[in-house]
Motif scaffolding. Structure first.
Motif, short mmCIF file in Angstrom:
data_model
loop_
_atom_site.label_atom_id
_atom_site.label_comp_id
_atom_site.label_asym_id
_atom_site.label_seq_id
_atom_site.Cartn_x
_atom_site.Cartn_y
_atom_site.Cartn_z
N TYR A 117 0.82 -1.21 0.00
CA TYR A 117 0.00 0.00 0.00
C TYR A 117 0.86 1.26 0.00
O TYR A 117 0.42 2.33 0.43
CB TYR A 117 -0.92 0.01 1.21
N HIS A 142 1.63 3.63 3.19
CA HIS A 142 0.71 3.21 4.25
C HIS A 142 1.06 1.83 4.81
O HIS A 142 0.46 1.41 5.81
CB HIS A 142 -0.72 3.22 3.74
N ASP A 185 -6.95 6.70 5.80
CA ASP A 185 -5.90 5.96 6.49
C ASP A 185 -6.38 4.54 6.77
O ASP A 185 -6.82 4.22 7.88
CB ASP A 185 -5.54 6.67 7.81
N VAL A 207 -3.27 4.02 -2.16
CA VAL A 207 -4.21 4.64 -1.23
C VAL A 207 -4.48 6.06 -1.71
O VAL A 207 -3.62 6.93 -1.66
CB VAL A 207 -3.66 4.65 0.21
#
Length: 352
Positions: free
Chosen positions: A156, A159, A179, A175
């Motif tokens: 990701y 992230h 979050d 992403v």
């Protein structure tokens, strides 16, 4: 043109817009098919399930994967920049009998392991709200590739990364916002089982080839899908044969005691009739008298009634697919919009 052929034209024109910005190959081919009356008239003789554009696209791709010697193969393999539209139509004409035979015997099976990139944060989110292990039930599992999601390496970006670094299956998911809960390891699974009315048998070379044929060639998904197929062939997931609403109650009852059932649907609920959709939700509510159940769905806008309003207000067309969770516990129900997503796991816009 007849009214029905007009409908086919509009369908293929719509599909070309669906491909725009994601699959230039299929966008161009879809426009070519929309303009070919003879081919569209022939498609009317195929079973209704085969009228959808992905069916014909998969049939032609299957022939190429089987070794068909045609210039279109070089276009699909990115060895040629020739216009794919006329080449596609030519192959459909010269191999019409084989194409129609595939349409008569095969059904669309989009078992994309990239969807694990969307399911994974959904399961991590569910585990944070339910103590103890999860038991994964994938409804519409096809070959069951997404039942092996904890064996994939999912990146990701900034992230985080999920899954074993040595995995032969690597999935990249961007992403776009929010979050998402990215864990190095996915929650413990006490059980994993799929349900499908016509599951793919990966021990059969033709079935495995068909599953790969359903992948769009120019979207960087072929290699990872082939790797996930090889992984599943070495560790076959359990997939129960049957209509979802017929077998789901027993599947849920057989899950280990103390486990929260994580029931997953990814772009399959739209194929349920409105009556069957309602029945599906009722079955989950009833079964929650024995254990908590979290239904994690990834579907097009408006398909899941619980997210019909949230899925369209204030969001552009590209963000219209919805990842959501409906939690059932002894009859009570809670609805959580998790994210807007791309259907093959290319990106996630987290909202929970």
């Amino acid at each position: 043109m007849s009214d029905q052929t007009d409908d086919f034209v509009h369908m293929w024109e719509w599909f070309s817009t669906h491909c725009h910005g994601y699959s230039p190959l299929y966008e161009r081919i879809s426009l070519a098919v929309a303009g070919d009356r003879d081919l569209l008239d022939a498609l009317r003789g195929a079973p209704p399930d085969a009228h959808l554009p992905p069916a014909l696209l998969a049939a032609v791709h299957y022939l190429l994967l089987e070794g068909e010697d045609h210039p279109l193969a070089d276009v699909y393999a990115a060895r040629s920049d020739a216009d794919p539209g006329p080449l596609f139509l030519d192959l459909c004409r010269t191999r019409r009998e084989e194409v129609m035979a595939l349409l008569a015997t095969r059904r669309i099976q989009t078992n994309d392991c990239g969807r694990s990139a969307l399911i994974a944060p959904g399961l991590t989110w569910a585990a944070s709200r339910h103590p103890g292990p999860l038991a994964l039930v994938d409804v519409g599992a096809s070959a069951g590739l997404n039942l092996l999601l904890d064996q994939y390496r999912i990146d990701y970006g900034a992230h985080g990364v999920t899954g074993p670094p040595e995995s032969p299956v690597e999935i990249a998911c961007r992403v776009r916002g929010g979050d998402p809960p990215i864990a190095g390891r996915l929650p413990s699974l006490a059980a994993r089982v799929g349900i499908d009315r016509s599951p793919i048998d990966l021990s059969d070379a033709g079935d495995a080839r068909w599953l790969l044929a359903c992948v769009w060639p120019d979207t960087d998904r072929l290699e990872r899908t082939a790797a996930s197929i090889r992984l599943a062939q070495g560790d076959p997931p359990r997939v129960v044969v049957g209509e979802a609403n017929d077998v789901l109650p027993q599947v849920l009852a057989d899950l280990p005691d103390g486990a929260t059932a994580a029931v997953v649907t990814t772009w399959v609920f739209a194929y349920f009739s409105l009556h069957d959709r309602q029945r599906f939700v009722e079955l989950l509510a009833t079964a929650s008298s024995n254990r908590p159940i979290v239904w994690v769905s990834a579907e097009s806008a408006g398909v899941v009634e619980a997210f019909a309003s949230e899925s369209v207000a204030g969001h552009d067309h590209s963000a219209s697919d919805v990842l959501g969770a409906v939690s059932f516990d002894r009859g009570s129900r809670r609805v959580d919009l998790l994210a807007f997503v791309q259907e093959h796991g290319a990106w996630v816009d987290w909202r929970a």
